[in-house]
Design a protein around this motif. Structure first.
Motif, mmCIF file in Angstrom:
data_model
loop_
_atom_site.group_PDB
_atom_site.id
_atom_site.type_symbol
_atom_site.label_atom_id
_atom_site.label_comp_id
_atom_site.label_asym_id
_atom_site.label_seq_id
_atom_site.Cartn_x
_atom_site.Cartn_y
_atom_site.Cartn_z
ATOM 1 N N GLY A 68 0.763 -1.245 0.000
ATOM 2 C CA GLY A 68 0.000 0.000 0.000
ATOM 3 C C GLY A 68 0.784 1.279 0.000
ATOM 4 O O GLY A 68 0.203 2.362 0.062
ATOM 5 N N GLU A 69 2.131 1.208 -0.096
ATOM 6 C CA GLU A 69 2.933 2.430 0.008
ATOM 7 C C GLU A 69 3.285 3.024 -1.345
ATOM 8 O O GLU A 69 3.231 4.236 -1.542
ATOM 9 C CB GLU A 69 4.226 2.133 0.777
ATOM 10 N N TYR A 70 3.669 2.186 -2.313
ATOM 11 C CA TYR A 70 4.178 2.673 -3.593
ATOM 12 C C TYR A 70 3.135 2.528 -4.695
ATOM 13 O O TYR A 70 2.399 1.542 -4.739
ATOM 14 C CB TYR A 70 5.441 1.918 -3.987
ATOM 15 N N PRO A 71 3.119 3.517 -5.610
ATOM 16 C CA PRO A 71 2.177 3.414 -6.725
ATOM 17 C C PRO A 71 2.603 2.326 -7.698
ATOM 18 O O PRO A 71 3.801 2.069 -7.838
ATOM 19 C CB PRO A 71 2.269 4.810 -7.371
ATOM 20 N N PRO A 72 1.656 1.659 -8.343
ATOM 21 C CA PRO A 72 0.223 1.969 -8.342
ATOM 22 C C PRO A 72 -0.570 1.266 -7.241
ATOM 23 O O PRO A 72 -1.760 1.501 -7.109
ATOM 24 C CB PRO A 72 -0.220 1.453 -9.710
ATOM 25 N N GLN A 73 0.098 0.399 -6.456
ATOM 26 C CA GLN A 73 -0.637 -0.353 -5.441
ATOM 27 C C GLN A 73 -0.670 0.438 -4.132
ATOM 28 O O GLN A 73 -0.026 0.095 -3.154
ATOM 29 C CB GLN A 73 -0.012 -1.734 -5.270
ATOM 30 N N SER A 77 8.598 -6.381 -11.405
ATOM 31 C CA SER A 77 7.714 -5.523 -10.627
ATOM 32 C C SER A 77 7.608 -6.057 -9.195
ATOM 33 O O SER A 77 7.058 -5.398 -8.324
ATOM 34 C CB SER A 77 6.323 -5.448 -11.264
ATOM 35 N N LYS A 78 8.181 -7.235 -8.975
ATOM 36 C CA LYS A 78 8.187 -7.812 -7.632
ATOM 37 C C LYS A 78 9.596 -8.283 -7.244
ATOM 38 O O LYS A 78 10.163 -7.857 -6.251
ATOM 39 C CB LYS A 78 7.207 -8.974 -7.552
ATOM 40 N N THR A 82 8.343 -2.874 -4.057
ATOM 41 C CA THR A 82 7.435 -4.014 -4.143
ATOM 42 C C THR A 82 6.127 -3.728 -3.407
ATOM 43 O O THR A 82 6.109 -3.024 -2.395
ATOM 44 C CB THR A 82 8.086 -5.281 -3.566
ATOM 45 N N TYR A 83 5.047 -4.316 -3.918
ATOM 46 C CA TYR A 83 3.771 -4.215 -3.201
ATOM 47 C C TYR A 83 3.504 -5.483 -2.399
ATOM 48 O O TYR A 83 2.391 -5.698 -1.899
ATOM 49 C CB TYR A 83 2.614 -3.925 -4.172
ATOM 50 N N LEU A 85 4.888 0.742 -11.757
ATOM 51 C CA LEU A 85 3.942 1.806 -12.078
ATOM 52 C C LEU A 85 3.673 1.861 -13.574
ATOM 53 O O LEU A 85 2.540 2.120 -14.003
ATOM 54 C CB LEU A 85 4.479 3.151 -11.581
ATOM 55 N N GLY A 86 4.693 1.613 -14.374
ATOM 56 C CA GLY A 86 4.502 1.710 -15.814
ATOM 57 C C GLY A 86 3.851 0.489 -16.417
ATOM 58 O O GLY A 86 2.874 0.600 -17.163
ATOM 59 N N LEU A 87 4.363 -0.693 -16.083
ATOM 60 C CA LEU A 87 3.965 -1.902 -16.797
ATOM 61 C C LEU A 87 3.391 -2.988 -15.902
ATOM 62 O O LEU A 87 2.952 -4.024 -16.405
ATOM 63 C CB LEU A 87 5.181 -2.473 -17.545
ATOM 64 N N GLY A 88 3.375 -2.769 -14.586
ATOM 65 C CA GLY A 88 2.904 -3.805 -13.672
ATOM 66 C C GLY A 88 1.398 -3.772 -13.470
ATOM 67 O O GLY A 88 0.667 -2.960 -14.047
#
Length: 799
Positions: free
Chosen positions: A108-113, A185-186, A256-257, A424-427
């Motif tokens: 919940g901290e970094y965009p987009p999640q 993205s992870k 990472t989300y 943020l771009g492709l995830g």
């Protein structure tokens, strides 16, 4: 009986869905609860079977109205949230009165999640799934009485029945596991390099999960560390994997989300100590030096793995602690014991109507105005607006891009968008994900174009910019972005048209003026009118020779091309500097027609031929930099060849032309390589004494020259780690010695090719064409790994 309706974006075998299924199973066992399920996307069949076998009642839906009806028929609605366009769009739609619980399955901290204030306000009760998320400002800045009333923390929960009774299995390697998404993205972007750097005898990194495993394999090859990795793809039976692990290496990227990672809970429950980075929710799942090791840097991560190898007693201690800790805190049964009281607490509330952006108990007049409230974008950009709202306070550059009319602010914001993280771009939940859902939104198209351009994926960026313009996102700066990408891929005509559009709006834009000057200089050397193909070959006939001689040579060349296996990719370019266009065309047409009649060929089999015509000096230089080779003739225009340095082009004789085959590299360029029906390769260790090399290669030469199909074979000798000059010198000496000792003339009997110093792209292309590898007693292991030779079939000798 309390009826709970679970709504999830996609019922699959990912962590959020597994946590939902597992907690629902134990919730029903522990209390009077019935759990129903709606998936906004078509469910994965295996996940659906798991959900139903665990006691959930799946509700197929025929549209939005059927979902609303299902909501009306239950006591509680539980949203399983991570940012996806479909789920976010659903939350913003008009919904009936309900009691709403949102369980957040992201850090919940970094965009987009991002967990936004609007999401928390929208729910009657909100549950972050790990302590790290619970400590975010979006929860901690709430008034104490509100936080106590409507916020709880429940771990995303693994079903430990998947890993019950794990029994370590004997193995002769030191195994470091990774289970989960295999994408950057992870996963940490340097996963392969930091793992390859580990100095542990017989170490194996077992990677289970789908995604970018082919790219990771390539990285391992480039590092000469293929033997350290075992990429297995998606594995459902993780118990069998965990039973062979010594350590769990789970390094994730900084933004990472990852939240409460079920795979991490499961390996800890099995007593496998993890080594992790302090990113996302992971930092609160593992206690450093108690249940695992938390590394603060790449080098520290590598050292941690080595430390546990050299200190088995510490590995055992951490594993015991991890098992006890996970039994006490993690698992679906523990989570259900926390969720059931929350369900009962919600039943004390009435069902309520709610509106997005307005907390329950408030009115629209109580809410501060946002920029999107003042500058309402047109309806056609509803996707861009939704994406911005899903990012909450972290959407500033996108908001500026959508609403500002200040060019400096726009360019700065859109540079920030270009620099977006992979996630943020492709995830999932990022620009590309929303663009796929709102295909007709011009701003999402432009934003994706910016991301792709920054990654040098300019062909795809061009498509996005063109679509953005056609969909109404047509400010002059979008033409500027289009011009920049077009120039990068040498699409001169498109770049010129786009930059002229820019200068039509801002004639004094210096960067555009300079680009136009560059493009006009390139246009002077443009050869697109020749309609070049993947493989372009050139000949320089001497047209001053008797017509019969010229026709004879042309016929030989064209006949060879008609019979070439790659003819559909080949363009033959014919120079005719010293003859009129009409006369050259007449001779060529006559040759082609006679050949087609003599050979009884269909007109579709006619080769692709162009007379070059008059070219400027820049056009000649450009053309000769593109063509793959010159076909040598008996009668050539030597003056033209010398004038334009045509002698520097690779030369192919008609006799060997059929052996030269087109290979497409992964960057889209084509090269000619000598290939036949069977192509073998050896990897000699050139550091061995010359006598050793001679004995090993001489055996190979003699074996192949005795084969009945030797004329269909090419032997490649890898010479990656030796200079071409030295390799040729050693090889020539060997061949001479073999001739003197056995009277075998290898040059007459066998086609041998030294690989030379290949790029990674060339290695990949050659690897795809090799029939088998001939094993030597002494081999260059690094060269084998780089070319992927360990996966080639082994030559078994005569068939």
């Amino acid at each position: 009986m309390i009826k709970v309706l679970h709504i999830i974006d996609w019922l699959c075998l990912g962590g959020a869905a597994r946590a939902m299924i597992a907690t629902s199973k134990y919730s029903a066992r522990l209390g009077q609860f019935e759990h129903r399920l709606i998936s906004l996307k078509s469910p994965d069949p295996m996940a659906l079977e798991l959900a139903e076998s665990s006691g959930m009642k799946f509700l197929p839906t025929s549209g939005h109205a059927s979902i609303l009806k299902a909501i009306e028929n239950v006591d509680i609605v539980q949203i399983h949230y991570w940012n996806t366009p479909k789920l976010f769009e659903f939350l913003q739609s008009e919904l009936p009165e309900m009691r709403l619980l949102i369980w957040f399955h992201v850090a919940g901290e970094y965009p987009p999640q991002v967990i936004t204030k609007e999401l928390v306000d929208y729910a009657d009760f909100a549950i972050p799934c790990n302590p790290y998320s619970y400590e975010l400002p979006v929860f901690q800045k709430l008034p104490n009485e509100v936080r106590v009333k409507k916020i709880g923390m429940v771990y995303d929960a693994a079903d430990f029945e998947r890993v019950v009774d794990v029994k370590p299995q004997p193995h002769d390697t030191f195994n470091v596991g990774y289970i989960g998404s295999v994408n950057f993205s992870k996963m940490h972007q340097n996963y392969v390099s930091i793992s390859a750097a580990v100095n542990i005898p017989k170490v194996q990194f077992i990677v289970c999960g789908g995604g970018a495993e082919d790219y990771l394999k390539k990285q391992a090859q480039e590092l000469g560390a293929v033997e350290k990795f075992d990429f297995r793809g998606f594995v459902e039976d993780i118990k069998s994997v965990i039973e062979t692990l010594d350590i769990y290496g789970y390094p994730l990227c900084e933004d990472t989300y990852a939240a409460a990672e079920l795979n991490l809970q499961e390996v800890m429950y099995a007593g496998i100590p993890p080594v992790v980075f302090p990113h996302g929710g992971i930092k609160r799942l593992v206690i450093n030096n108690y249940t695992g090791l938390v590394a603060q840097s790449e080098s520290e991560y590598t050292q941690a793995l080595e430390y546990l190898y050299h200190h088995p007693e510490e590995k055992a201690r951490l594993g015991r602690n991890a098992k006890e800790y996970s039994q006490q805190l993690f698992g679906a049964e523990n989570a259900a014991k926390q969720l059931n009281p929350i369900y009962q607490k919600l039943m004390q509330l009435p069902k309520q109507k709610r509106e997005w952006g307005i907390p329950i108990g408030s009115t629209l007049l109580d809410q501060p105005l946002s920029l999107l409230d003042v500058l309402v974008p047109p309806e056609k950009f509803i996707g861009a607006r939704a994406f911005i709202q899903s990012l909450g306070h972290q959407a500033k550059p996108f908001t500026v891009s959508l609403t500002s009319d200040h060019i400096e602010h726009l360019l700065t914001a859109e540079q920030q968008i270009s620099d977006s993280s992979i996630l943020l771009g492709l995830g999932e939940g990022g620009v590309n994900h929303y663009r796929d859902h709102y295909l007709n939104d011009g701003y999402l198209r432009m934003w994706l174009g910016l991301v792709l351009r920054n990654q040098n994926r300019n062909h795809q960026a061009i498509s996005e910019f063109q679509n953005a313009i056609n969909l109404g996102c047509n400010h002059w700066r979008v033409f500027w972005y289009l011009a920049q990408s077009a120039e990068q891929v040498q699409n001169i005509g498109l770049a010129e048209n786009a930059v002229n559009q820019v200068l039509g709006f801002v004639p004094n834009f210096t960067d555009a003026q300079e680009m136009l000057q560059r493009l006009q200089a390139l246009l002077v050397s443009d050869v697109t009118h020749l309609e070049l193909k993947e493989i372009n070959l050139i000949i320089f006939p001497d047209w001053k020779q008797p017509e019969e001689s010229v026709c004879s040579e042309l016929m030989r060349v064209i006949k060879a091309l008609i019979n070439h296996p790659d003819k559909r990719y080949i363009k033959l370019l014919i120079d005719h500097q010293n003859i009129a266009d009409e006369e050259a065309d007449l001779i060529l047409s006559s040759v082609v027609m006679n050949l087609l009649m003599e050979e009884e060929l269909d007109i579709e089999q006619e080769p692709d031929i162009s007379l070059i015509g008059e070219l400027t000096q820049p056009q000649w230089l450009n053309l000769l930099s593109i063509v793959q080779g010159k076909i040598s003739l008996d009668l050539e225009n030597l003056a033209i060849i010398e004038r334009f340095n045509g002698d520097l082009i690779p030369e192919f004789s008609l006799e060997t032309l059929l052996d030269w085959r087109g290979l497409e590299l992964k960057n889209g360029t084509w090269e000619l390589w000598k290939l036949r029906e069977q192509n073998y390769i050896v990897f000699p260790d050139w550091k061995q004494p010359e006598e050793t090399l001679y004995l090993e290669l001489a055996d190979v030469f003699q074996a192949i020259t005795t084969l009945p199909n030797k004329s269909e074979i090419i032997l490649y000798i890898n010479s990656k780690n030796i200079s071409d000059e030295d390799a040729n010198l050693i090889l020539s000496s060997m061949i001479m010695n073999l001739l003197m000792e056995t009277e075998l003339d290898v040059t007459e009997e066998l086609e041998i090719v030294l690989t030379g110093q290949l790029t990674t792209l060339q290695e990949q292309a050659l690897r795809s064409c090799l029939t088998a590898r001939i094993v030597l007693e002494h081999e260059d292991k690094n060269a084998i790994a780089c070319l992927g030779g360990e996966t080639l079939p082994i030559y078994e000798g005569k068939k």
